[in-house]
Design a protein around this motif. Structure first.
Motif, PDB file in Angstrom:
ATOM      1  N   LEU A   1      78.449 -14.946 -18.657  1.00 50.37           N
ATOM      2  CA  LEU A   1      79.536 -14.101 -18.569  1.00 50.37           C
ATOM      3  C   LEU A   1      79.579 -12.673 -18.083  1.00 50.37           C
ATOM      4  N   LEU A   2      78.198 -12.097 -18.048  1.00 51.87           N
ATOM      5  CA  LEU A   2      78.138 -10.734 -17.256  1.00 51.87           C
ATOM      6  C   LEU A   2      78.218 -11.112 -15.806  1.00 51.87           C
ATOM      7  N   ALA A   3      77.639 -12.300 -15.241  1.00 54.53           N
ATOM      8  CA  ALA A   3      77.645 -12.263 -13.796  1.00 54.53           C
ATOM      9  C   ALA A   3      79.049 -12.733 -13.427  1.00 54.53           C
ATOM     10  N   VAL A   4      79.766 -13.261 -14.191  1.00 48.42           N
ATOM     11  CA  VAL A   4      81.203 -13.725 -13.886  1.00 48.42           C
ATOM     12  C   VAL A   4      82.062 -12.365 -13.926  1.00 48.42           C
ATOM     13  N   ALA A   5      82.003 -11.647 -14.859  1.00 46.50           N
ATOM     14  CA  ALA A   5      82.606 -10.093 -15.049  1.00 46.50           C
ATOM     15  C   ALA A   5      82.320  -9.415 -13.744  1.00 46.50           C
ATOM     16  N   THR A   6      80.872  -9.437 -13.464  1.00 50.13           N
ATOM     17  CA  THR A   6      80.692  -8.477 -12.274  1.00 50.13           C
ATOM     18  C   THR A   6      80.886  -9.229 -11.104  1.00 50.13           C
ATOM     19  N   LEU A   7      81.105 -10.452 -10.759  1.00 48.52           N
ATOM     20  CA  LEU A   7      81.689 -11.112  -9.719  1.00 48.52           C
ATOM     21  C   LEU A   7      83.296 -10.524  -9.381  1.00 48.52           C
ATOM     22  N   ALA A   8      83.862 -10.578 -10.647  1.00 49.74           N
ATOM     23  CA  ALA A   8      85.398 -10.256 -10.790  1.00 49.74           C
ATOM     24  C   ALA A   8      85.687  -8.921 -10.224  1.00 49.74           C
ATOM     25  N   TYR A   9      84.613  -7.893 -10.582  1.00 51.59           N
ATOM     26  CA  TYR A   9      84.718  -6.557 -10.110  1.00 51.59           C
ATOM     27  C   TYR A   9      84.548  -6.338  -8.727  1.00 51.59           C
ATOM     28  N   CYS A  10      83.474  -7.241  -8.133  1.00 48.79           N
ATOM     29  CA  CYS A  10      83.278  -7.369  -6.642  1.00 48.79           C
ATOM     30  C   CYS A  10      84.423  -7.680  -5.957  1.00 48.79           C
ATOM     31  N   ALA A  11      84.741  -8.861  -6.513  1.00 50.09           N
ATOM     32  CA  ALA A  11      86.223  -9.424  -5.871  1.00 50.09           C
ATOM     33  C   ALA A  11      87.310  -8.468  -5.830  1.00 50.09           C
ATOM     34  N   ALA A  12      87.576  -7.743  -6.863  1.00 49.74           N
ATOM     35  CA  ALA A  12      88.706  -6.750  -6.898  1.00 49.74           C
ATOM     36  C   ALA A  12      88.375  -5.594  -5.934  1.00 49.74           C
ATOM     37  N   TYR A  13      87.257  -5.043  -5.820  1.00 53.91           N
ATOM     38  CA  TYR A  13      86.996  -4.057  -5.204  1.00 53.91           C
ATOM     39  C   TYR A  13      86.474  -4.265  -3.549  1.00 53.91           C
ATOM     40  N   ASP A  14      86.521  -5.550  -3.080  1.00 51.52           N
ATOM     41  CA  ASP A  14      86.278  -6.108  -1.690  1.00 51.52           C
ATOM     42  C   ASP A  14      85.020  -5.521  -1.307  1.00 51.52           C
ATOM     43  N   HIS A  15      83.938  -6.348  -2.000  1.00 53.90           N
ATOM     44  CA  HIS A  15      82.646  -6.143  -1.781  1.00 53.90           C
ATOM     45  C   HIS A  15      82.001  -7.266  -0.687  1.00 53.90           C
ATOM     46  N   SER A  16      81.396  -7.170   0.250  1.00 54.79           N
ATOM     47  CA  SER A  16      80.730  -8.206   0.881  1.00 54.79           C
ATOM     48  C   SER A  16      79.810  -9.265  -0.046  1.00 54.79           C
ATOM     49  N   ALA A  17      79.615 -10.495   0.641  1.00 44.90           N
ATOM     50  CA  ALA A  17      79.105 -11.389  -0.190  1.00 44.90           C
ATOM     51  C   ALA A  17      77.476 -10.979  -0.680  1.00 44.90           C
ATOM     52  N   ALA A  18      77.037 -10.414   0.333  1.00 51.51           N
ATOM     53  CA  ALA A  18      75.508  -9.999   0.225  1.00 51.51           C
ATOM     54  C   ALA A  18      75.455  -8.607  -0.737  1.00 51.51           C
ATOM     55  N   HIS A  19      76.451  -8.009  -0.812  1.00 48.32           N
ATOM     56  CA  HIS A  19      76.473  -6.930  -1.669  1.00 48.32           C
ATOM     57  C   HIS A  19      76.902  -7.168  -3.100  1.00 48.32           C
ATOM     58  N   THR A  20      77.687  -8.190  -3.194  1.00 47.25           N
ATOM     59  CA  THR A  20      78.142  -9.045  -4.385  1.00 47.25           C
ATOM     60  C   THR A  20      76.889  -9.310  -5.196  1.00 47.25           C
ATOM     61  N   LEU A  21      76.060 -10.033  -4.539  1.00 41.82           N
ATOM     62  CA  LEU A  21      74.738 -10.986  -4.986  1.00 41.82           C
ATOM     63  C   LEU A  21      73.969  -9.901  -5.445  1.00 41.82           C
ATOM     64  N   LEU A  22      73.853  -8.799  -4.600  1.00 39.83           N
ATOM     65  CA  LEU A  22      72.766  -7.576  -5.328  1.00 39.83           C
ATOM     66  C   LEU A  22      73.441  -6.943  -6.413  1.00 39.83           C
ATOM     67  N   VAL A  23      74.744  -6.694  -6.422  1.00 39.83           N
ATOM     68  CA  VAL A  23      75.437  -6.122  -7.745  1.00 39.83           C
ATOM     69  C   VAL A  23      75.150  -7.059  -8.857  1.00 39.83           C
ATOM     70  N   ILE A  24      75.359  -8.312  -8.560  1.00 41.32           N
ATOM     71  CA  ILE A  24      75.164  -9.197  -9.847  1.00 41.32           C
ATOM     72  C   ILE A  24      73.886  -9.193 -10.339  1.00 41.32           C
ATOM     73  N   PHE A  25      72.948  -9.200  -9.271  1.00 41.81           N
ATOM     74  CA  PHE A  25      71.251  -9.125  -9.676  1.00 41.81           C
ATOM     75  C   PHE A  25      71.141  -7.895 -10.550  1.00 41.81           C
ATOM     76  N   SER A  26      71.461  -6.683  -9.936  1.00 40.63           N
ATOM     77  CA  SER A  26      71.119  -5.565 -10.478  1.00 40.63           C
ATOM     78  C   SER A  26      71.870  -5.460 -12.087  1.00 40.63           C
ATOM     79  N   VAL A  27      73.054  -5.748 -12.180  1.00 44.39           N
ATOM     80  CA  VAL A  27      73.467  -5.475 -13.384  1.00 44.39           C
ATOM     81  C   VAL A  27      72.794  -6.653 -14.322  1.00 44.39           C
ATOM     82  N   LEU A  28      72.509  -7.693 -13.897  1.00 38.38           N
ATOM     83  CA  LEU A  28      71.656  -8.800 -15.067  1.00 38.38           C
ATOM     84  C   LEU A  28      70.294  -8.215 -15.370  1.00 38.38           C
ATOM     85  N   LEU A  29      69.669  -7.597 -14.430  1.00 43.05           N
ATOM     86  CA  LEU A  29      68.198  -7.165 -14.568  1.00 43.05           C
ATOM     87  C   LEU A  29      68.231  -5.767 -15.315  1.00 43.05           C
ATOM     88  N   PHE A  30      69.217  -5.023 -14.693  1.00 47.77           N
ATOM     89  CA  PHE A  30      69.084  -3.446 -15.299  1.00 47.77           C
ATOM     90  C   PHE A  30      70.020  -3.140 -16.540  1.00 47.77           C
TER      91      PHE A  30
END
Length: 228
Positions: free
Chosen positions: A85-114
């Protein structure tokens, strides 16, 4: 009422409780990759009641202790579903604010990890140490089995407390983001109100998680005393 045992058994129980419960970890991690062994329905029931009536969840924790002889969950479904659920929510934020695919994966990984795992490990370890060192009732004599907080239970308490925080600061915040990104007093007030309610509810659930333990001495005052 705590069970009684002989002095030899008491000392062995005390020493075994101070060591990491290694057998508990192996089936826990094995079940992460086996969805058939996860109780998904019960996990969603817990998530719902953590937001509406959290005391019911911790009442079931007592039943779990009576049947499984451990306070911590032996089912990783809560951690797995919360991470998804946290990964899906982070993906929604990245899609809403137009992040690239590589940056989206980095953000999802950092949110889950940190945001979730490492922060949870740190807070659980801190509360686990603090409770066992200072907030636990000592055994009155050598014939009473000494009980300690399990580290995995401390992590469960963090996960339980994190989920309503996730609903407020990731889900509700997402749908209110068109209003919250605007300038003015109302957006600032709503943003700070969401964070205040989320942080307060997190600490309240943290308190409930340890208050259910029969050997927890607790602080000099409790939340119920403040409420009254």
């Amino acid at each position: 009422m705590l069970p009684t045992a002989s002095k030899g058994r008491s000392s062995s129980a005390s020493s075994s409780s101070s060591r990491p419960n290694n057998p508990m970890w192996l089936p826990y991690f094995r079940r992460i990759i086996k969805w058939q062994q996860m109780d998904i329905e019960y996990t969603f029931w817990q998530m719902l009641h953590l937001c509406t009536s959290p005391k019911v969840v911790y009442q079931h924790t007592k039943y779990h202790k009576q049947t499984k002889n451990q306070w911590a969950r032996d089912d990783p479904a809560f951690v797995v579903i919360c991470s998804l659920l946290l990964a899906v929510a982070t993906l929604a934020y990245c899609a809403a604010y137009d992040h690239s695919a590589a940056h989206t994966l980095l953000v999802i990984f950092s949110v889950l990890l940190f945001h979730f795992l490492l922060t949870g490990v740190f807070l659980a370890t801190f509360c686990w140490f603090l409770t066992n060192a200072y907030l636990r009732e000592e055994a009155p004599n050598s014939y009473v089995v000494e009980q300690r907080v399990e580290w995995m239970y401390a992590f469960d308490v963090h996960c339980n407390s994190f989920f309503p925080l996730f609903v407020l600061l990731y889900v509700i915040h997402y749908f209110l983001s068109p209003l919250l990104v605007a300038h003015g007093f109302i957006p600032v007030l709503l943003s700070n109100l969401l964070f205040m309610v989320g942080a307060s509810y997190y600490h309240y659930l943290n308190f409930l998680g340890y208050d259910v333990l029969p050997f927890w001495r607790g602080p000099p005052f409790s939340c119920t005393q403040l409420a009254s």
